[in-house]
Design a protein around this motif. Structure first.
Motif, short mmCIF file in Angstrom:
data_model
loop_
_atom_site.label_atom_id
_atom_site.label_comp_id
_atom_site.label_asym_id
_atom_site.label_seq_id
_atom_site.Cartn_x
_atom_site.Cartn_y
_atom_site.Cartn_z
N THR A 103 0.86 -1.19 0.00
CA THR A 103 0.00 0.00 0.00
C THR A 103 0.90 1.24 0.00
OG1 THR A 103 -1.76 -1.14 1.20
CG2 THR A 103 -1.72 1.27 1.39
N ASP B 168 -2.93 -6.07 11.00
CA ASP B 168 -2.93 -6.03 9.54
C ASP B 168 -2.88 -7.47 9.05
OD1 ASP B 168 -2.94 -5.02 6.95
OD2 ASP B 168 -0.74 -4.87 6.87
N ASP C 219 1.39 -12.59 8.22
CA ASP C 219 1.61 -12.91 6.80
C ASP C 219 2.01 -14.38 6.69
OD1 ASP C 219 2.13 -10.72 4.27
OD2 ASP C 219 2.71 -12.82 3.96
N ASN D 239 3.80 -15.56 4.27
CA ASN D 239 5.07 -15.68 3.53
C ASN D 239 6.26 -15.33 4.44
OD1 ASN D 239 7.30 -15.23 1.86
ND2 ASN D 239 6.01 -14.62 0.14
N LEU E 231 -3.82 -16.11 7.72
CA LEU E 231 -4.70 -15.15 8.41
C LEU E 231 -6.05 -15.75 8.77
CD1 LEU E 231 -6.98 -13.85 6.19
CD2 LEU E 231 -4.89 -12.87 5.27
N LEU F 74 -6.48 -7.12 0.54
CA LEU F 74 -6.53 -8.50 0.09
C LEU F 74 -7.18 -8.56 -1.30
CD1 LEU F 74 -7.45 -10.00 3.59
CD2 LEU F 74 -5.23 -10.12 2.46
C1 LIG Z 1 -1.57 -7.00 -1.26
S1 LIG Z 1 -0.36 -7.48 -0.04
C2 LIG Z 1 -0.70 -6.28 1.24
C3 LIG Z 1 0.50 -5.98 2.11
C4 LIG Z 1 0.26 -4.93 3.21
N1 LIG Z 1 -0.93 -5.20 3.97
C5 LIG Z 1 0.13 -3.57 2.60
O1 LIG Z 1 -1.01 -3.09 2.51
O2 LIG Z 1 1.17 -2.99 2.20
C6 LIG Z 1 -1.12 -8.99 0.60
C7 LIG Z 1 -0.24 -9.78 1.56
O3 LIG Z 1 -1.03 -10.84 2.07
C8 LIG Z 1 -0.21 -11.98 2.25
N2 LIG Z 1 -1.11 -13.16 2.25
C9 LIG Z 1 -1.75 -13.72 1.21
N3 LIG Z 1 -2.53 -14.74 1.63
C10 LIG Z 1 -2.37 -14.82 2.98
C11 LIG Z 1 -2.91 -15.69 3.98
N4 LIG Z 1 -3.79 -16.67 3.69
N5 LIG Z 1 -2.53 -15.48 5.25
C12 LIG Z 1 -1.64 -14.52 5.57
N6 LIG Z 1 -1.09 -13.67 4.65
C13 LIG Z 1 -1.46 -13.82 3.37
C14 LIG Z 1 0.77 -11.92 1.09
O4 LIG Z 1 1.92 -12.67 1.40
C15 LIG Z 1 1.01 -10.41 0.98
O5 LIG Z 1 2.13 -10.02 1.71
#
Ligand SMILES: C[S@@+](CC[C@H](N)C(=O)[O-])C[C@H]1O[C@@H](n2cnc3c(N)ncnc32)[C@H](O)[C@@H]1O
Length: 198
Positions: free
Chosen positions: A49, A71, A95, A97, A124, A139
């Motif tokens: 973001t 978050d 997260d 990852n 999450l 998301l």
């Molecule tokens: C679009 S990025 C948003 C990052 C941060 N919230 C921002 O707004 O800068 C989505 C993040 O969700 C994580 N992610 C995807 N599926 C997930 C899950 N099931 N559980 C936890 N994290 C997840 C990804 O690894 C990624 O870092």
């Protein structure tokens, strides 16, 4: 010449034998801070973001020093870290990852906020949300919708949910704002959510 060759041979042999006999490093022990292998592919790719949108999300979430900001899908940790730095809140980033968790921990260390923020490597959908007072999301619409019953069940009434870019289906937002061309949605968890949203 023969003596010289023999001497060189001895030196090479000695080096090689020393290499074999040299003490090997002890097996590396895992600690609680170690990263785990990623349990499954994420539901959403990593896209950060932009900082002005992070600032606006936290402002719209009315974050203050009494809040615990979660978050969900925290990427490089910029939302939780900003919540601590700018508003004195406590914050948790989740997260799936391990690379993102490593980056986020490093960024928290650089920002000097490790006492008030923690990053959890976890899906999450498995996170206990009961202590959150503000939840931020970036998301996807279908993931927001899938998450909606969990948010409405686990979050206390009055908890703010703030989403960058994506809505929550039939759960209508109380506020929608545009910042630098990005949309931010805000909801407040109601006391008795209608069954149709669960
Ligand atoms: C679009 S990025 C948003 C990052 C941060 N919230 C921002 O707004 O800068 C989505 C993040 O969700 C994580 N992610 C995807 N599926 C997930 C899950 N099931 N559980 C936890 N994290 C997840 C990804 O690894 C990624 O870092």
């Amino acid at each position: 010449m023969k003596i010289k060759t023999a001497l060189i041979g001895c030196v090479v042999l000695a080096e090689f034998s020393w290499g074999l006999a040299a003490p090997q490093p002890a097996a590396i022990q895992r600690t609680d801070n170690d990263l785990k292998p990623q349990e499954r592919p994420g539901d959403v790719p990593y896209v950060p973001t932009p900082q002005p949108v992070v600032d606006a999300m936290l402002k719209l979430g009315e974050v203050d020093k009494n809040d615990v900001v979660y978050d969900l899908g925290s990427g490089d940790g910029r939302i939780p870290i900003t919540a601590v730095q700018k508003y004195g809140a406590r914050a948790v980033g989740v997260d799936i990852n391990p690379v993102r968790i490593q980056e986020a921990n490093e960024n928290a260390r650089k920002a000097g906020v490790t006492d008030k923020v923690r990053f959890v490597q976890e899906d999450l959908f498995k996170t206990d949300l009961s202590e959150a007072t503000v939840v931020t999301l970036y998301l996807l619409p279908e993931i927001n919708r899938k998450l909606r019953p969990k948010l409405l069940k686990e979050l206390k009434p009055g908890t703010k949910v703030v989403s960058h870019a994506f809505h929550m289906g039939e759960w209508k937002p109380e506020k929608v704002e545009s910042v630098d061309g990005k949309t931010i949605y805000v909801w407040t968890v109601p006391k008795d959510p209608p069954a149709s949203l669960m």
